[in-house]
Design an enzyme around this catalytic site. Sequence first.
Site, PDB file in Angstrom:
ATOM      1  N   HIS A  72     -11.237 -20.380 -10.869  1.00  0.00           N
ATOM      2  CA  HIS A  72      -9.781 -20.248 -10.865  1.00  0.00           C
ATOM      3  C   HIS A  72      -9.260 -19.776  -9.508  1.00  0.00           C
ATOM      4  O   HIS A  72      -9.831 -18.879  -8.907  1.00  0.00           O
ATOM      5  CB  HIS A  72      -9.343 -19.247 -11.936  1.00  0.00           C
ATOM      6  N   TYR A 201      -1.303 -13.561 -18.268  1.00  0.00           N
ATOM      7  CA  TYR A 201      -1.068 -12.185 -18.717  1.00  0.00           C
ATOM      8  C   TYR A 201       0.417 -12.099 -19.082  1.00  0.00           C
ATOM      9  O   TYR A 201       1.267 -12.342 -18.229  1.00  0.00           O
ATOM     10  CB  TYR A 201      -1.367 -11.188 -17.589  1.00  0.00           C
ATOM     11  N   PRO A 291      -9.864  -3.354 -20.249  1.00  0.00           N
ATOM     12  CA  PRO A 291     -10.177  -4.731 -19.819  1.00  0.00           C
ATOM     13  C   PRO A 291      -9.075  -5.429 -19.015  1.00  0.00           C
ATOM     14  O   PRO A 291      -9.324  -6.510 -18.469  1.00  0.00           O
ATOM     15  CB  PRO A 291     -10.417  -5.472 -21.142  1.00  0.00           C
ATOM     16  N   LYS A 295     -12.555  -5.646 -14.734  1.00  0.00           N
ATOM     17  CA  LYS A 295     -13.450  -5.046 -13.748  1.00  0.00           C
ATOM     18  C   LYS A 295     -14.806  -4.600 -14.299  1.00  0.00           C
ATOM     19  O   LYS A 295     -15.726  -4.293 -13.528  1.00  0.00           O
ATOM     20  CB  LYS A 295     -12.774  -3.814 -13.105  1.00  0.00           C
ATOM     21  N   TYR A 383      -7.994  -7.876  -7.679  1.00  0.00           N
ATOM     22  CA  TYR A 383      -8.423  -8.679  -8.823  1.00  0.00           C
ATOM     23  C   TYR A 383      -9.640  -9.528  -8.457  1.00  0.00           C
ATOM     24  O   TYR A 383     -10.622  -9.596  -9.208  1.00  0.00           O
ATOM     25  CB  TYR A 383      -7.264  -9.559  -9.294  1.00  0.00           C
TER      26      TYR A 383
HETATM   27  C1  PHB Z   1     -11.753 -12.506 -20.958  1.00  0.00           C
HETATM   28  O1  PHB Z   1     -11.741 -13.722 -20.699  1.00  0.00           O
HETATM   29  O2  PHB Z   1     -12.423 -12.036 -21.895  1.00  0.00           O
HETATM   30  C2  PHB Z   1     -10.911 -11.597 -20.140  1.00  0.00           C
HETATM   31  C3  PHB Z   1     -10.388 -12.048 -18.944  1.00  0.00           C
HETATM   32  C4  PHB Z   1      -9.582 -11.206 -18.190  1.00  0.00           C
HETATM   33  C5  PHB Z   1      -9.331  -9.928 -18.627  1.00  0.00           C
HETATM   34  C6  PHB Z   1      -9.887  -9.456 -19.796  1.00  0.00           C
HETATM   35  C7  PHB Z   1     -10.685 -10.299 -20.571  1.00  0.00           C
HETATM   36  O3  PHB Z   1      -8.520  -9.110 -17.899  1.00  0.00           O
END
Ligand code: PHB
Length: 389
Positions: A72, A201, A291, A295, A383
């Site tokens: 990505h 998000y 999460p 990280k 990130y």
């Molecule tokens: C996930 O794909 O499980 C995932 C991705 C990004 C995050 C948290 C979980 O910030």
Amino acid sequence: MRTQVGIVGAGPAGLMLSHLLHLAGISSIIVENKSRAYCEARVRAGLMEHWVAHMLIETGVGERLQREAMVHDGIYIAFNGEARHIDFHKLIGKQVYIYDQKEVVTDLIARRLADGGQILFEVEDTSLIYDFIGGDPKIRFRHEGREQLIECDFIGGCDGFHGICRPSFPDRALRGYDRVYPFGWLGILSESPPPENELIYCFHERGFALFSMRGPDLSRLYLQCAPDEDIDRWSDQRIWDELEARLGGVRPLVRGSILQKGITPMRSYVTEPMQAGRVFLAGDAAHIVPPTGAKGMNLAMADVRVLARAFEAHYRSGRDDLLANYSATCLSRVWKGQRFSWWMTQMLHRHSDEIDFDTKRQIAEIDYVTSSPAAMTSLAENYAGLPME
Ligand code: PHB
């Protein structure tokens, strides 16, 4: 049994440590209380910083990753019915990889075993025998009905937040710092295409939601919920209705059959230092993050890379300064990961039922972070992964 480094835990940290030590000619044995099938099936974090993917590739365990991971350029942040893109690749020249932690574990186990590595699964009653002052540490456990002992020069405590290594440290040797958040995540794995080919998000009046994926037809989706949420109160229909509401119309949402669902608690925790005597903690055994910043696995990989280099300096040239600095080296990255995870979490979640001062401030922050090149660059750097050298 005798080895140079005894490792407790066959998660990403323990396995990668063992792999890196092997490449440096240092022996290790891993003990793990779960079965191999369990370790390889547990759906966990899915997002990998660019340098972690490169480390896997450069150390010869990235073959399947290169074929199967989704690469990505950035992420979307949605609010007020609009999805804004933050393009890491354009801003800082880095990409991130979607590849589930269980795939990393599967690849590393296969590689360790192919290289003649020793991983003892389904061990019971594991404990450390060590006075933390002098002498060599030992790992005691039961395996296939027999009491066993591994004598080693050092121990890598890679056994997660609920493991036995951290509680084995003497009282007052460690100090814990933590933050518990007043919400959790309800997560599902669904047989359906994700709404976008990168992560979204979502900040929404009804609560945070995240639209992630594990493949073109496999979605990993999350909803902010109460920390003690009763999963039985969430029918599939209710989960989909809520996901659709929080996506706020920025993309169409395709529903599919739900393969798995569960609640993730949200917590930040750091122990200082991460080492006493000859026992070194790495990954979730030393620190956990909520999460939101993706990280967890990345910080674990950073710890073991630092630790493997320190062991290498010890065995190759008798230099112990890297081992002495292990904790300080890791903690400077860990606290930046904590800061970023906390910041993403507070910015994107709903903290009360009313539209109050904080809600307005959060909207202003998201608007700023998704429009100012300076702010987007700061998010991108954190990130996609701060520099590793
Ligand atoms: C996930 O794909 O499980 C995932 C991705 C990004 C995050 C948290 C979980 O910030």
